[in-house]
Design an enzyme around this catalytic site. Sequence first.
Site, PDB file in Angstrom:
ATOM      1  CE  LYS A 205       9.602 -60.371   1.259  1.00 11.63           C
ATOM      2  NZ  LYS A 205      10.210 -61.272   0.282  1.00 11.63           N
TER       3      LYS A 205
ATOM      4  CE  LYS B 118      10.303 -68.082  -0.256  1.00 11.72           C
ATOM      5  NZ  LYS B 118       9.795 -66.833  -0.892  1.00 11.72           N
TER       6      LYS B 118
ATOM      7  CD  GLN C 231      12.718 -64.694   2.174  1.00 12.46           C
ATOM      8  OE1 GLN C 231      11.518 -64.117   1.657  1.00 12.46           O
ATOM      9  NE2 GLN C 231      13.233 -65.365   1.299  1.00 12.46           N
TER      10      GLN C 231
ATOM     11  CB  SER D 213      19.448 -63.696  -3.187  1.00 21.66           C
ATOM     12  OG  SER D 213      18.745 -62.772  -3.750  1.00 21.66           O
TER      13      SER D 213
ATOM     14  CG  ASN E 113      12.035 -59.632 -12.848  1.00 23.00           C
ATOM     15  OD1 ASN E 113      11.925 -59.357 -14.294  1.00 23.00           O
ATOM     16  ND2 ASN E 113      12.747 -59.436 -12.342  1.00 23.00           N
TER      17      ASN E 113
ATOM     18  CE  LYS F  89      19.950 -62.267   0.427  1.00 22.73           C
ATOM     19  NZ  LYS F  89      18.916 -61.224  -0.109  1.00 22.73           N
TER      20      LYS F  89
ATOM     21  N   GLY G  94      15.257 -57.309  -3.524  1.00 20.54           N
ATOM     22  CA  GLY G  94      13.988 -56.759  -3.977  1.00 20.54           C
ATOM     23  C   GLY G  94      12.969 -57.772  -3.919  1.00 20.54           C
ATOM     24  CG  ASP G  95       8.759 -59.208  -2.546  1.00 23.62           C
ATOM     25  OD1 ASP G  95       9.037 -60.218  -2.333  1.00 23.62           O
ATOM     26  OD2 ASP G  95       7.616 -58.730  -2.407  1.00 23.62           O
TER      27      ASP G  95
ATOM     28  CB  THR H 191      11.863 -66.249  -8.624  1.00 24.49           C
ATOM     29  OG1 THR H 191      12.539 -65.553  -7.722  1.00 24.49           O
ATOM     30  CG2 THR H 191      10.620 -66.654  -7.789  1.00 24.49           C
TER      31      THR H 191
END
Length: 448
Positions: free
Chosen positions: A128, A116, A113, A380, A243, A92, A167-168, A211
């Site tokens: 990622k 996290k 990630q 997410s 965002n 993820k 997304g990123d 976030t």
Amino acid sequence: MFKSNYLKNIYENFKEENKDKSEYLEAAEEILTSIEPVVMENKVYEDKALIERFLTPERFVEFKVVWTDDKGNIRVNKGYRCQYNSAIGPYKGGLRFHPSVNESIIKFLALEQTLKNSLTTLPMGGGKGGSNFDPKGKSDNEIMRFCQSFMTELYKYIGPNEDVPAGDIGVGGREIGYLFGQYKRITNDFSGTLTGKGLTYGGSLARKEATGYGLCYFVDEALKTIKNDSFNGKKVVISGSGNVAIYANEKATELGAKVVAMSDSNGYIYDEEGIDLDVIKRIKEVERERISLYPKYAKRGNYFEGSRGIWEIKCDIALPCATQNEIDLKSAKTLVKNGVILVGEGANMPSTLEAANYFIENDIIFCPAKAANAGGVATSGLEMSQNSLRYSWTFEEVDNKLKDIMVNIFNNSYNETLKYGKNECDLLTGANIAGFKKVATAMLEQGI
């Protein structure tokens, strides 16, 4: 650097193998330094070669993305997906479209990630991906054609129980829509394979805000626990204007703070009366323009060229929400000199390791990205749950779950900080250890 010969040898080999990947090296050094006391306490990590296994991605895919621009010219970009660790769940992690994207950045982001996602306590592994494609200045049709070509390669490696991208930077709702449409077209499968989707086709309420909101929930809990304090009455500087920055501003203001500065890649704005967030939303979300327009629309405030100058503004709380390594040691020293009491990372690794250590050594509460900005991936994960249930929760339900997750992430990190940290402001050590322990335990229990 390391007291443990085991970690020293691993890092030296890792450094030699990845000498051209500075971001990846920096992330690995930070994590290994943090987890050293835990590794030295538990001989099984060395006996089972767990650190070597942990530092090696399970899969790394690089592919060609060919598309045509509006003039009919054929363009070629590189695409990547790093499936780093699946010990606690399907891979993820986000997709980043930006000219700076390369193998080093994708691997560093995937490693971060992994920890996290572990901290959220949700069943998600780490991954990622992205491309060196630059969406800026491209038409909607060009972005659609690129996304369709990108997904035509990526779809082979993802799925709701395998790998769930999101997304990123450079990948928002528009891009996710195009990517999801192509995935569905190719696979004839309508599932939760991508998160950050539109509300009409399986997206979650509060995902856009998650976030930034989550960052503020984490920071507020840190202030309350460590300083017996809060956002109320605090002067806040936030870098970025995407965002994360926008909704960190919104939540910090709601909690009683005054946000006086924001930025984009060209420069920053300072408004001593407090940033007018409606103007920022108009510029960035509606018109997709540069932040330099703020003084014109708000009829107040000043714009300054050069985004790094934002860290020279005196503030109580600094929330870097733009990109990696935006706060170096020089900026860290300026922030400390000017009286900052907390730094909360909304972007991925926005502080260099030297800057992070300087904050901690000076008793500044340091909230590292892997913990403080986990709200996006946590929501997410909640979107994945809703997709599996074929059900949707209200904004308030998602927001309450998000707040609970962020408070738990803080508490889990803080508990490890008290055991192993340099001081109680060292949430970097605590977060790394809390995230690592869960992944390590799962890896050991699943054998080799």
